[in-house]
Design an enzyme around this catalytic site. Structure first.
Site, PDB file in Angstrom:
ATOM      1  N   SER A 140       6.580  -7.752  -0.868  1.00  0.00           N
ATOM      2  CA  SER A 140       6.014  -7.110   0.329  1.00  0.00           C
ATOM      3  C   SER A 140       5.173  -5.900  -0.052  1.00  0.00           C
ATOM      4  O   SER A 140       5.695  -4.861  -0.444  1.00  0.00           O
ATOM      5  CB  SER A 140       7.125  -6.714   1.312  1.00  0.00           C
ATOM      6  OG  SER A 140       7.966  -5.736   0.757  1.00  0.00           O
ATOM      7  N   TRP A 166       6.740  -0.526  -7.821  1.00  0.00           N
ATOM      8  CA  TRP A 166       5.526   0.315  -7.797  1.00  0.00           C
ATOM      9  C   TRP A 166       5.787   1.726  -7.310  1.00  0.00           C
ATOM     10  O   TRP A 166       4.916   2.299  -6.639  1.00  0.00           O
ATOM     11  CB  TRP A 166       4.449  -0.255  -6.873  1.00  0.00           C
ATOM     12  CG  TRP A 166       4.102  -1.688  -6.959  1.00  0.00           C
ATOM     13  CD1 TRP A 166       4.228  -2.608  -5.966  1.00  0.00           C
ATOM     14  CD2 TRP A 166       3.490  -2.373  -8.067  1.00  0.00           C
ATOM     15  NE1 TRP A 166       3.758  -3.829  -6.383  1.00  0.00           N
ATOM     16  CE2 TRP A 166       3.298  -3.705  -7.673  1.00  0.00           C
ATOM     17  CE3 TRP A 166       3.108  -1.982  -9.350  1.00  0.00           C
ATOM     18  CZ2 TRP A 166       2.739  -4.658  -8.513  1.00  0.00           C
ATOM     19  CZ3 TRP A 166       2.543  -2.938 -10.185  1.00  0.00           C
ATOM     20  CH2 TRP A 166       2.359  -4.249  -9.764  1.00  0.00           C
ATOM     21  N   GLY A 349     -24.099   6.488 -21.760  1.00  0.00           N
ATOM     22  CA  GLY A 349     -24.489   5.425 -22.692  1.00  0.00           C
ATOM     23  C   GLY A 349     -23.280   4.884 -23.440  1.00  0.00           C
ATOM     24  O   GLY A 349     -22.170   4.843 -22.900  1.00  0.00           O
ATOM     25  N   GLY A 350     -23.486   4.521 -24.696  1.00  0.00           N
ATOM     26  CA  GLY A 350     -22.396   3.942 -25.495  1.00  0.00           C
ATOM     27  C   GLY A 350     -21.217   4.875 -25.629  1.00  0.00           C
ATOM     28  O   GLY A 350     -20.058   4.443 -25.636  1.00  0.00           O
ATOM     29  N   GLU A 373      -1.417   2.636  -0.991  1.00  0.00           N
ATOM     30  CA  GLU A 373      -1.381   3.145   0.399  1.00  0.00           C
ATOM     31  C   GLU A 373      -2.295   2.323   1.308  1.00  0.00           C
ATOM     32  O   GLU A 373      -2.984   2.857   2.179  1.00  0.00           O
ATOM     33  CB  GLU A 373      -1.699   4.648   0.446  1.00  0.00           C
ATOM     34  CG  GLU A 373      -0.607   5.431  -0.288  1.00  0.00           C
ATOM     35  CD  GLU A 373      -0.487   6.868   0.131  1.00  0.00           C
ATOM     36  OE1 GLU A 373      -0.835   7.192   1.273  1.00  0.00           O
ATOM     37  OE2 GLU A 373      -0.009   7.663  -0.702  1.00  0.00           O
TER      38      GLU A 373
HETATM   39  C1  FAD Z   1      -0.074   2.473  -9.348  1.00  0.00           C
HETATM   40  C2  FAD Z   1       0.584   2.101  -8.061  1.00  0.00           C
HETATM   41  C3  FAD Z   1       1.350   3.036  -7.391  1.00  0.00           C
HETATM   42  C4  FAD Z   1       1.990   2.681  -6.193  1.00  0.00           C
HETATM   43  N1  FAD Z   1       2.807   3.594  -5.586  1.00  0.00           N
HETATM   44  C5  FAD Z   1       3.569   3.193  -4.532  1.00  0.00           C
HETATM   45  C6  FAD Z   1       4.573   4.062  -3.990  1.00  0.00           C
HETATM   46  O1  FAD Z   1       4.747   5.201  -4.422  1.00  0.00           O
HETATM   47  N2  FAD Z   1       5.352   3.598  -2.977  1.00  0.00           N
HETATM   48  C7  FAD Z   1       5.206   2.336  -2.467  1.00  0.00           C
HETATM   49  O2  FAD Z   1       5.933   1.992  -1.550  1.00  0.00           O
HETATM   50  N3  FAD Z   1       4.253   1.496  -2.949  1.00  0.00           N
HETATM   51  C8  FAD Z   1       3.449   1.883  -3.976  1.00  0.00           C
HETATM   52  N4  FAD Z   1       2.506   1.028  -4.495  1.00  0.00           N
HETATM   53  C9  FAD Z   1       2.342  -0.293  -3.913  1.00  0.00           C
HETATM   54  C10 FAD Z   1       1.019  -0.469  -3.191  1.00  0.00           C
HETATM   55  O3  FAD Z   1       1.043   0.229  -1.986  1.00  0.00           O
HETATM   56  C11 FAD Z   1       0.772  -1.972  -3.034  1.00  0.00           C
HETATM   57  O4  FAD Z   1       0.466  -2.472  -4.323  1.00  0.00           O
HETATM   58  C12 FAD Z   1      -0.346  -2.267  -2.069  1.00  0.00           C
HETATM   59  O5  FAD Z   1       0.040  -1.958  -0.758  1.00  0.00           O
HETATM   60  C13 FAD Z   1      -0.798  -3.726  -2.128  1.00  0.00           C
HETATM   61  O6  FAD Z   1       0.293  -4.590  -2.067  1.00  0.00           O
HETATM   62  P1  FAD Z   1       0.425  -5.780  -3.131  1.00  0.00           P
HETATM   63  O7  FAD Z   1       0.265  -5.196  -4.475  1.00  0.00           O
HETATM   64  O8  FAD Z   1       1.670  -6.518  -2.834  1.00  0.00           O
HETATM   65  O9  FAD Z   1      -0.834  -6.707  -2.859  1.00  0.00           O
HETATM   66  P2  FAD Z   1      -0.922  -7.846  -1.749  1.00  0.00           P
HETATM   67  O10 FAD Z   1      -0.462  -7.331  -0.445  1.00  0.00           O
HETATM   68  O11 FAD Z   1      -0.299  -9.076  -2.272  1.00  0.00           O
HETATM   69  O12 FAD Z   1      -2.500  -8.050  -1.676  1.00  0.00           O
HETATM   70  C14 FAD Z   1      -3.211  -8.863  -2.610  1.00  0.00           C
HETATM   71  C15 FAD Z   1      -4.647  -9.005  -2.082  1.00  0.00           C
HETATM   72  O13 FAD Z   1      -4.622  -9.685  -0.812  1.00  0.00           O
HETATM   73  C16 FAD Z   1      -5.297  -8.923   0.152  1.00  0.00           C
HETATM   74  N5  FAD Z   1      -4.644  -9.082   1.451  1.00  0.00           N
HETATM   75  C17 FAD Z   1      -3.309  -9.070   1.716  1.00  0.00           C
HETATM   76  N6  FAD Z   1      -3.105  -9.220   3.031  1.00  0.00           N
HETATM   77  C18 FAD Z   1      -4.324  -9.319   3.607  1.00  0.00           C
HETATM   78  C19 FAD Z   1      -4.786  -9.478   4.950  1.00  0.00           C
HETATM   79  N7  FAD Z   1      -3.925  -9.563   5.976  1.00  0.00           N
HETATM   80  N8  FAD Z   1      -6.108  -9.541   5.170  1.00  0.00           N
HETATM   81  C20 FAD Z   1      -6.989  -9.471   4.151  1.00  0.00           C
HETATM   82  N9  FAD Z   1      -6.618  -9.305   2.865  1.00  0.00           N
HETATM   83  C21 FAD Z   1      -5.307  -9.238   2.600  1.00  0.00           C
HETATM   84  C22 FAD Z   1      -5.194  -7.482  -0.325  1.00  0.00           C
HETATM   85  O14 FAD Z   1      -6.243  -6.679   0.215  1.00  0.00           O
HETATM   86  C23 FAD Z   1      -5.321  -7.664  -1.824  1.00  0.00           C
HETATM   87  O15 FAD Z   1      -6.686  -7.741  -2.164  1.00  0.00           O
HETATM   88  C24 FAD Z   1       1.820   1.389  -5.659  1.00  0.00           C
HETATM   89  C25 FAD Z   1       1.021   0.450  -6.342  1.00  0.00           C
HETATM   90  C26 FAD Z   1       0.425   0.787  -7.535  1.00  0.00           C
HETATM   91  C27 FAD Z   1      -0.388  -0.248  -8.252  1.00  0.00           C
END
Ligand code: FAD
Length: 390
Positions: A140, A166, A349-350, A373
């Site tokens: 999620s 994450w 550049g490079g 977020e």
């Molecule tokens: C470095 C890092 C720090 C983080 N820190 C935190 C934190 O402190 N606390 C926390 O709770 N979370 C944290 N996260 C989690 C972050 O909020 C999620 O990675 C983010 O919300 C995306 O969720 P997902 O990775 O599951 O991608 P997914 O939800 O699986 O999305 C994959 C792709 O599908 C697209 N997509 C999904 N649903 C739709 C839709 N309905 N319409 C169009 N496109 C869609 C998305 O835009 C994306 O391009 C962190 C993530 C990272 C990488």
């Protein structure tokens, strides 16, 4: 709230008060003197310097909006935004530590904690306890309310089981605002926010991610195995965690936009300097119109992002609806950061492509702005919903 103010009170968005200037300049000085010398090593090692986190507390950067009665600075959200921008100009990992702590964790306490919880936790949040915000799970992310972590009431404690993924600040944090469901069959209406402390039985910080960018910021899994959380650590009402999550993230997004603004500025400043130093064909490359136009374009986009970020933050402080503006600011600032940092590499550049020069790190750090977020697609969905009234 009225949308207009009288001509006498209206002032340019980027006009800072004396206090804001002082605050910004203090952070800028700290970032140049204490943070910048450590940035490269922290990025290489993927570890944030512990002493810097202590410095953030000492400088009052971890309790910006916490009222003075609880040991905070009693400042406004806009100051938190200035802090995140200034730190991120030097290091986006520093920016996100302060950002998550203030705009997500402290904000959640300020809005939803009861009087007893405020008394118990706010002094620690301002003094020495770093906070983290745990919503996402393996399955999620964008669909945050599909979370599976369960909370079951047994006597006077909730027993939490599940895994979070994450989680920013996980290594540094002493306290986590953690979302779990008390009733999976109730959908989002079962989601509840809990205040979980690092040393609670059954709570473990798991694997740390090895990342492309913001490498020094810790991003870890959290493991909850029969983790005992006292009922008195429920934040807000049971079943209303979804509201806490939505509303804190609405504010947090302005913080991420500020982080991206800082990243873009940092890379742009390097590019401007380098362009005036690097000579080709007998002159500084900044003498070529092609480079001048790139620098002008970058500066213009940064200015536009800054106006959006400052406006969203000032709207929040003014008590106006700001959700659309916050989503737009994050969407746009993260696009600007990616474009500007990429161009900065090209201007170098490079050399820009190597780790001997600072700009490749800015480009790596910019990428996260479109992901956490709420991804850019999710920002677009929010904006479209608000624009089209759906
Ligand atoms: C470095 C890092 C720090 C983080 N820190 C935190 C934190 O402190 N606390 C926390 O709770 N979370 C944290 N996260 C989690 C972050 O909020 C999620 O990675 C983010 O919300 C995306 O969720 P997902 O990775 O599951 O991608 P997914 O939800 O699986 O999305 C994959 C792709 O599908 C697209 N997509 C999904 N649903 C739709 C839709 N309905 N319409 C169009 N496109 C869609 C998305 O835009 C994306 O391009 C962190 C993530 C990272 C990488």
């Amino acid at each position: 709230m009225p949308e207009t103010v009288s001509a006498a009170t209206a002032s340019p968005l980027t006009n800072l008060s004396e206090d804001e200037i002082l605050f910004r300049d203090n952070i800028r000085q700290f970032a140049e003197e204490k943070l910048r010398p450590l940035v490269k090593e922290m990025d290489e090692k993927g570890v944030f310097d512990k002493g810097l986190v202590q410095d953030f507390f000492q400088l009052g950067l971890m309790g910006i909006e916490i009222p003075e009665q609880f040991g905070g600075s009693g400042g406004r959200f806009f100051e938190a935004i200035l802090a995140v921008e200034e730190l991120s100009r030097v290091d986006a990992s520093a920016g996100v530590i302060v950002d998550v702590h203030n705009t997500l964790v402290n904000n959640a306490f300020l809005r939803w904690a009861n009087a007893e919880q405020k008394k118990r936790f706010l002094p620690r949040m301002a003094a020495d306890t770093c906070g983290a915000y745990a919503l996402s799970e393996a399955g999620s992310g964008s669909d945050a309310f599909a979370l599976q972590t369960k909370a079951e009431l047994k006597g006077s404690d909730y027993i939490l089981n599940g895994r979070k993924l994450w989680i920013t600040n996980a290594k540094e944090a002493g306290l986590f605002i953690l979302f779990a469901t008390v009733d999976p069959s109730a959908g989002y209406k079962g989601i509840t926010a809990f205040i979980v402390e690092k040393d609670f039985p059954g709570f473990t910080v798991g694997k740390k991610e090895d990342k492309l960018g913001i490498r020094a910021s810790s991003t870890c899994e959290l493991i909850l195995e029969d983790c005992k959380v006292p009922q008195s650590n429920v934040l807000g009402e049971v079943g209303k965690g979804y509201k806490i999550a939505i509303e804190t993230l609405n504010e947090g997004r302005i913080g991420i936009a500020a982080q991206m603004l800082g990243v873009a500025r940092g890379a742009w400043e390097y590019a401007c300097k380098y362009a005036q130093e690097r000579k080709q064909l007998g002159k500084a490359i900044s003498e070529f119109q092609g480079i001048q136009f790139q620098i002008a374009q970058m500066g213009t986009e940064i200015e536009a992002a800054r106006l959006m970020v400052y406006n969203a933050a000032r709207m929040k402080d003014a008590g106006m609806p700001f959700v659309k503006e916050a989503a737009m600011a994050k969407l746009f600032a993260s696009q600007v950061a990616e474009r500007v940092t990429s161009l900065a590499i090209e201007i170098y550049g490079g050399y820009g492509f190597t780790k001997d020069y600072p700009v490749e790190k800015y480009w790596r750090d910019a990428k996260i702005g479109k992901i956490y977020e709420g991804t850019s697609n999710m920002q677009l969905a929010t904006i479209a919903k608000l624009v089209l009234g759906k």
